[in-house]
Design a protein around this motif. Structure first.
Motif, short mmCIF file in Angstrom:
data_model
loop_
_atom_site.label_atom_id
_atom_site.label_comp_id
_atom_site.label_asym_id
_atom_site.label_seq_id
_atom_site.Cartn_x
_atom_site.Cartn_y
_atom_site.Cartn_z
N THR A 235 0.83 -1.22 0.00
CA THR A 235 0.00 0.00 0.00
C THR A 235 0.86 1.26 0.00
OG1 THR A 235 -0.12 0.12 2.41
CG2 THR A 235 -1.82 -1.16 1.30
N LYS A 236 2.15 1.10 0.29
CA LYS A 236 3.01 2.28 0.38
C LYS A 236 3.85 2.49 -0.88
CE LYS A 236 3.05 2.87 5.28
NZ LYS A 236 3.42 2.11 6.44
N LEU A 237 3.73 1.58 -1.84
CA LEU A 237 4.52 1.71 -3.06
C LEU A 237 3.86 2.71 -4.00
CD1 LEU A 237 5.41 -2.03 -3.83
CD2 LEU A 237 6.66 -0.37 -2.46
N ASP A 238 4.69 3.44 -4.76
CA ASP A 238 4.10 4.33 -5.76
C ASP A 238 3.85 3.53 -7.04
OD1 ASP A 238 6.49 4.15 -7.22
OD2 ASP A 238 7.31 5.98 -6.36
N LYS A 239 3.30 4.19 -8.04
CA LYS A 239 2.87 3.50 -9.25
C LYS A 239 4.02 2.72 -9.91
CE LYS A 239 0.70 4.37 -13.71
NZ LYS A 239 0.23 5.35 -14.68
N GLU A 240 5.16 3.37 -10.02
CA GLU A 240 6.30 2.74 -10.68
C GLU A 240 6.82 1.54 -9.88
OE1 GLU A 240 10.39 4.64 -11.91
OE2 GLU A 240 8.71 5.72 -12.82
N GLN A 241 6.84 1.68 -8.57
CA GLN A 241 7.34 0.59 -7.73
C GLN A 241 6.39 -0.60 -7.74
OE1 GLN A 241 7.51 2.97 -4.17
NE2 GLN A 241 9.72 3.14 -4.22
N LEU A 242 5.08 -0.31 -7.80
CA LEU A 242 4.07 -1.36 -7.69
C LEU A 242 3.96 -2.22 -8.96
CD1 LEU A 242 1.80 -2.61 -5.96
CD2 LEU A 242 0.28 -0.82 -6.83
N TYR A 243 4.22 -1.59 -10.11
CA TYR A 243 3.97 -2.24 -11.40
C TYR A 243 4.58 -3.64 -11.52
CZ TYR A 243 3.28 -2.71 -16.43
OH TYR A 243 2.91 -3.17 -17.66
N PRO A 244 5.89 -3.81 -11.24
CA PRO A 244 6.46 -5.17 -11.39
C PRO A 244 5.84 -6.20 -10.45
CG PRO A 244 8.07 -3.65 -10.42
CD PRO A 244 6.93 -2.82 -10.87
N TYR A 245 5.37 -5.75 -9.28
CA TYR A 245 4.71 -6.68 -8.37
C TYR A 245 3.36 -7.13 -8.93
CZ TYR A 245 8.12 -5.64 -4.73
OH TYR A 245 9.29 -5.52 -4.02
N LEU A 246 2.73 -6.27 -9.75
CA LEU A 246 1.44 -6.62 -10.35
C LEU A 246 1.62 -7.54 -11.55
CD1 LEU A 246 -0.15 -3.07 -10.14
CD2 LEU A 246 -1.05 -5.11 -9.01
N THR A 247 2.53 -7.20 -12.45
CA THR A 247 2.67 -7.97 -13.69
C THR A 247 3.34 -9.33 -13.46
OG1 THR A 247 4.72 -6.78 -14.15
CG2 THR A 247 2.73 -5.94 -15.17
N SER A 248 4.06 -9.47 -12.36
CA SER A 248 4.70 -10.76 -12.08
C SER A 248 3.74 -11.74 -11.41
CB SER A 248 5.90 -10.55 -11.16
OG SER A 248 5.47 -10.08 -9.89
N GLY A 249 2.55 -11.24 -11.01
CA GLY A 249 1.59 -12.09 -10.31
C GLY A 249 1.80 -12.11 -8.81
N TYR A 250 2.80 -11.36 -8.32
CA TYR A 250 3.11 -11.32 -6.88
C TYR A 250 1.90 -10.85 -6.08
CZ TYR A 250 5.63 -9.96 -2.59
OH TYR A 250 6.06 -9.82 -1.29
N VAL A 251 1.28 -9.77 -6.54
CA VAL A 251 0.11 -9.22 -5.82
C VAL A 251 -1.06 -10.20 -5.91
CG1 VAL A 251 -1.57 -7.34 -5.70
CG2 VAL A 251 0.84 -6.83 -6.14
N ALA A 252 -1.29 -10.73 -7.11
CA ALA A 252 -2.42 -11.66 -7.30
C ALA A 252 -2.26 -12.89 -6.40
CB ALA A 252 -2.50 -12.09 -8.77
N ASP A 253 -1.05 -13.41 -6.29
CA ASP A 253 -0.80 -14.60 -5.46
C ASP A 253 -1.11 -14.34 -3.99
OD1 ASP A 253 -0.02 -15.98 -7.66
OD2 ASP A 253 2.13 -15.79 -7.29
N ARG A 254 -0.93 -13.09 -3.57
CA ARG A 254 -1.11 -12.76 -2.15
C ARG A 254 -2.38 -11.98 -1.88
NH1 ARG A 254 3.76 -13.33 -3.77
NH2 ARG A 254 5.47 -14.06 -2.44
N TRP A 255 -3.22 -11.79 -2.92
CA TRP A 255 -4.41 -10.92 -2.82
C TRP A 255 -5.26 -11.25 -1.60
CZ3 TRP A 255 -5.41 -6.41 -4.71
CH2 TRP A 255 -6.72 -5.93 -4.80
N TRP A 256 -5.56 -12.53 -1.41
CA TRP A 256 -6.46 -12.92 -0.31
C TRP A 256 -5.73 -13.06 1.02
CZ3 TRP A 256 -10.76 -11.37 -1.69
CH2 TRP A 256 -11.24 -11.55 -2.98
N ASP A 257 -4.40 -12.97 1.01
CA ASP A 257 -3.66 -13.01 2.27
C ASP A 257 -3.49 -11.62 2.88
OD1 ASP A 257 -3.29 -15.74 1.99
OD2 ASP A 257 -1.45 -15.49 0.84
N LEU A 258 -3.72 -10.59 2.06
CA LEU A 258 -3.56 -9.22 2.57
C LEU A 258 -4.67 -8.92 3.56
CD1 LEU A 258 -2.95 -7.35 -0.82
CD2 LEU A 258 -1.24 -7.84 0.92
N PRO A 259 -4.38 -8.09 4.58
CA PRO A 259 -5.46 -7.63 5.45
C PRO A 259 -6.50 -6.89 4.60
CG PRO A 259 -3.30 -7.02 6.34
CD PRO A 259 -3.07 -7.53 4.95
#
Lengths: 214, 86
Positions: free
Chosen positions: A23-47
């Motif tokens: 939640t603290k990453l800016d747009k540029e920092q967040l992008y690779p976490y989104l396209t790699s599937g990192y965020v999707a893999d952890r989507w339901w584990d996030l608070p």
């Protein structure tokens, strides 16, 4: 508890990587976490609260500024070109925020252009984020509109567990023009739809997962 | 530093005989990869040590007592434990 004895002692600690606070990453920092599937893999584990903050950031950064101008598809050996409507707006957004393979097939040459730009791109040609994104139908009296819904919590039947977005609105709420509560005294229905037949020759099929009357 | 307040105060001191001190080496590794983690911040008795490139940090001259221990590294779950030397 770690007990020490007189003299020499040694303890090995194994640390578990937790990654950054997304939640603290800016747009540029967040992008690779989104396209790699990192965020999707952890989507339901996030608070839940973090997931909602992150969802709003994602939509504000990658959907709200996204303007599809025209689109074209193969027709009679050539191309048929049209001005993009809400359904294309949905597909274009889902092909980024969601998993493009659920709605189209690579190589179908279904193209769209950014408004004001001449470059055409094929749906599925861009990196997508693999998040739980669905087609949402908004149907009222003389009103049929397509928007997107990003699932925020596991129970799909709860209206507030969805973030609705389309065009320049990253958080569509009942009463907005894209989701009128009633028209001519008739209540509006909102439904979440799952694709059953991928986009081809300007048509696609879907089925209702859940529906609400506003 | 021992702080006193108005009225009666009581402080317990645990004394170690000479040669009864403990030395403690900690080794910090990544659970998934098994690689050493450097620059992890370990705190014991208010004393701060950082692990080196081999994931090692040393606490020396620990006297008898019970101490909170905290191991922090950005991007990793913090480890909190209690160290007891009796």
């Amino acid at each position: 508890m770690i007990s020490l004895i007189t003299g020499e002692n040694s303890t090995t600690f194994t640390m578990v990587e937790v990654g950054p606070d997304l939640t603290k990453l800016d747009k540029e920092q967040l992008y690779p976490y989104l396209t790699s599937g990192y965020v999707a893999d952890r989507w339901w584990d996030l608070p839940s609260r973090n997931r909602r903050i992150l969802a709003q950031n994602i939509i504000d950064w990658w959907s709200v500024p996204f303007k599809v101008g025209r689109y074209k598809y193969p027709y009679n050996g050539g191309w048929r070109e049209r001005r993009a409507d809400c359904s294309i707006g949905v597909v274009a957004r889902m092909s980024i925020i969601g998993d493009w393979e659920t709605i189209c097939t690579r190589g179908e040459y279904y193209l769209a252009s950014w408004e004001g730009h001449a470059d055409w791109y094929e749906f599925g040609d861009r990196s997508c984020f693999y998040l739980p994104c669905y087609i949402v139908k908004v149907q009222g009296y003389g009103f049929n509109h397509g928007i997107c819904g990003l699932q925020l919590d596991k129970d799909m039947t709860i209206f507030d567990n969805w973030l609705f977005f389309q065009y320049d609105n990253g958080n569509i709420r009942p009463g907005d023009w894209q989701m009128p509560i009633e028209l001519e005294g008739v209540r509006t229905f909102v439904s979440i739809e799952r694709t059953t037949k991928k986009l081809k020759a300007n048509s696609m099929n879907y089925e209702t997962i859940t529906e609400w009357e506003l | 530093m021992i702080e006193l307040k108005t009225g009666e105060n009581e402080t317990e001191f645990v004394m170690s005989r000479e040669g009864e001190e403990a030395n403690w080496t900690i080794v910090v590794i990544d659970k998934e990869t098994g690689r050493s983690i450097d620059r992890a911040r370990a705190t014991l008795r208010g004393e701060v040590k950082y692990t080196n490139s081999e994931g090692l940090a040393y606490f020396q001259g620990i006297r008898k007592g019970t101490y909170p221990f905290v191991l922090i590294k950005e991007g990793y779950e913090t480890i909190r434990d209690t160290v007891v030397y009796r």
